[in-house]
Design an enzyme around this catalytic site. Structure first.
Site, mmCIF file in Angstrom:
data_model
loop_
_atom_site.group_PDB
_atom_site.id
_atom_site.type_symbol
_atom_site.label_atom_id
_atom_site.label_comp_id
_atom_site.label_asym_id
_atom_site.label_seq_id
_atom_site.Cartn_x
_atom_site.Cartn_y
_atom_site.Cartn_z
ATOM 1 N N SER A 178 13.719 -16.724 -10.881
ATOM 2 C CA SER A 178 12.976 -17.850 -11.441
ATOM 3 C C SER A 178 12.847 -19.019 -10.470
ATOM 4 O O SER A 178 12.029 -19.919 -10.691
ATOM 5 C CB SER A 178 13.638 -18.325 -12.739
ATOM 6 O OG SER A 178 15.025 -18.547 -12.550
ATOM 7 N N ASP A 201 19.875 -27.807 -17.688
ATOM 8 C CA ASP A 201 19.454 -26.921 -16.606
ATOM 9 C C ASP A 201 19.607 -27.650 -15.275
ATOM 10 O O ASP A 201 18.827 -28.559 -14.952
ATOM 11 C CB ASP A 201 17.995 -26.508 -16.820
ATOM 12 C CG ASP A 201 17.505 -25.517 -15.764
ATOM 13 O OD1 ASP A 201 18.232 -25.276 -14.792
ATOM 14 O OD2 ASP A 201 16.383 -24.994 -15.921
ATOM 15 N N HIS A 253 17.136 -24.901 -12.010
ATOM 16 C CA HIS A 253 15.702 -24.949 -11.738
ATOM 17 C C HIS A 253 15.284 -26.367 -11.357
ATOM 18 O O HIS A 253 16.108 -27.278 -11.321
ATOM 19 C CB HIS A 253 14.919 -24.450 -12.956
ATOM 20 C CG HIS A 253 15.240 -23.048 -13.313
ATOM 21 N ND1 HIS A 253 16.085 -22.717 -14.362
ATOM 22 C CD2 HIS A 253 14.863 -21.871 -12.757
ATOM 23 C CE1 HIS A 253 16.197 -21.393 -14.436
ATOM 24 N NE2 HIS A 253 15.468 -20.854 -13.466
#
Length: 355
Positions: free
Chosen positions: A120, A331, A334
């Site tokens: 990702s 998070d 990311h």
């Protein structure tokens, strides 16, 4: 010796002097060309600092300019209140990154495929590049297609340029066993038929060390192991990938880039409420030495897009609790868009079009 003797030697002497002069000329020309090449490619993009560049940055507004960016990366739309994190530009120590020219990129790669293969974090970079090109030609038609759960294609129809993400977090083969769960075959790659493009940008790292609750087994040959060190497994898997590249990719037709390791900030010094980049040097990040060693031993040239230090410093660049999944989920792996991945694509642009 007589004058006639010296006259006889004169043509031979001239030939020798001419040959020596010609050799020195070519040595000098080669040295000049080599210096020019070093000057063109000699900037180390991996070392530098983050500086404010307002109003040039951010390069786009994810919500209004690029509605196809997934919710989890669009931090402003998810309620992030501070905006200073959007205004930073990466300044390499010995040079400046060239400004990203989307039209030049599209014209240069007309009819070509740019393929991201990885986890990702590759998705982060893929979506950033699609946006940077889209805002260059906002009225030009495009298609965004999910061919499978592991292959996404963004195509600029007018230019026949496709930006593709192949979701493949380990690069080596994986399969599920009913009893053992997920097994990584560290010495096997059978998905390489999907790695087809004019530029291939690979990434793998995070899945090797963020295994979740499902135990991972490793297989080499016919032997299946559970207790293998993850770092050693990563080294074997990356070496398998490098051997596949050397055996299957023609470097005269395909440019290969390794995206590098993006730092995460989970743990005690997590990214919550961080609003500014850090400064100064950082300790070596785990796995970087493995990447450097594997790439240096490859037969084919692979450009290492080394983004580790710049991401180590961007503790403010993560979505944190602004992912759209509620404040209980944080998070710190990311990256917000607009944000740090735009710099990765500025480096990509410099490598592909400027060097």
């Amino acid at each position: 010796m007589t004058f006639d003797f010296w006259l006889h030697l004169l043509p031979q002497t001239f030939v020798v002097l001419w040959a020596v002069s010609l050799q020195l000329y070519y040595v000098n020309v080669y040295a000049v060309q080599n210096n020019q090449l070093n000057e063109a490619q000699g900037c180390d993009f991996s070392q530098g600092k983050w500086v404010v560049d307002d109003p040039y940055y951010p390069l786009y507004d994810a919500s209004s300019d690029c509605p196809f960016i997934v919710q989890g990366f669009d931090c402003l739309r998810n309620g992030r209140p501070d905006q200073d994190y959007l205004k930073y530009r990466w300044k390499p120590s010995g040079c400046d990154l060239p400004r990203f020219d989307g039209m030049k990129f599209l014209e240069t790669y007309r009819g070509k495929k740019i393929v991201f293969v990885g986890d990702s974090i590759s998705d982060n970079m893929w979506q950033s590049l699609a946006c940077l090109l889209h805002i260059t030609v906002p009225t030009s038609n495009y298609t965004l297609t999910r061919l499978t759960n592991h292959r996404y294609v963004f195509t600029f129809l007018e230019y026949e340029v496709s930006i593709i993400w192949v979701k493949d977090g380990y690069l080596v083969d994986t399969f599920r066993d009913r009893e053992k769960g997920r097994i990584l075959k560290l010495d096997s790659i059978t998905s390489g038929n999907l790695w087809s493009g004019d530029v291939l940008i690979f990434n793998t790292y995070h899945w090797w060390f963020h295994t979740g609750k499902t135990p991972i087994y490793f297989q080499v040959g016919n032997e299946i192991m559970k207790d293998m060190d993850n770092v050693e497994a990563f080294k074997i898997g990356l070496t398998t990938w490098s051997n596949w590249i050397d055996s299957n990719i023609n470097p005269s037709k395909t440019t290969v880039i390794f995206q590098g390791i993006a730092a995460a900030h989970s743990g005690e010094n997590d990214c919550l409420k961080q609003t500014k980049p850090e400064e100064g040097s950082k300790p070596s990040y785990p796995g970087v030495d493995i990447v450097q060693s594997v790439l240096s031993n490859m037969k084919n040239h692979v450009y290492w897009l080394d983004i580790t230090l710049q991401t180590q410093l961007r503790i403010d660049g993560h979505p944190s609790i602004y992912t759209g999944r509620g404040t209980s989920y944080e998070d710190c792996s990311h990256w917000c868009l607009a944000g740090a991945p735009d710099t990765w694509n500025e480096i990509l642009y410099a490598v592909l079009l400027e060097s």
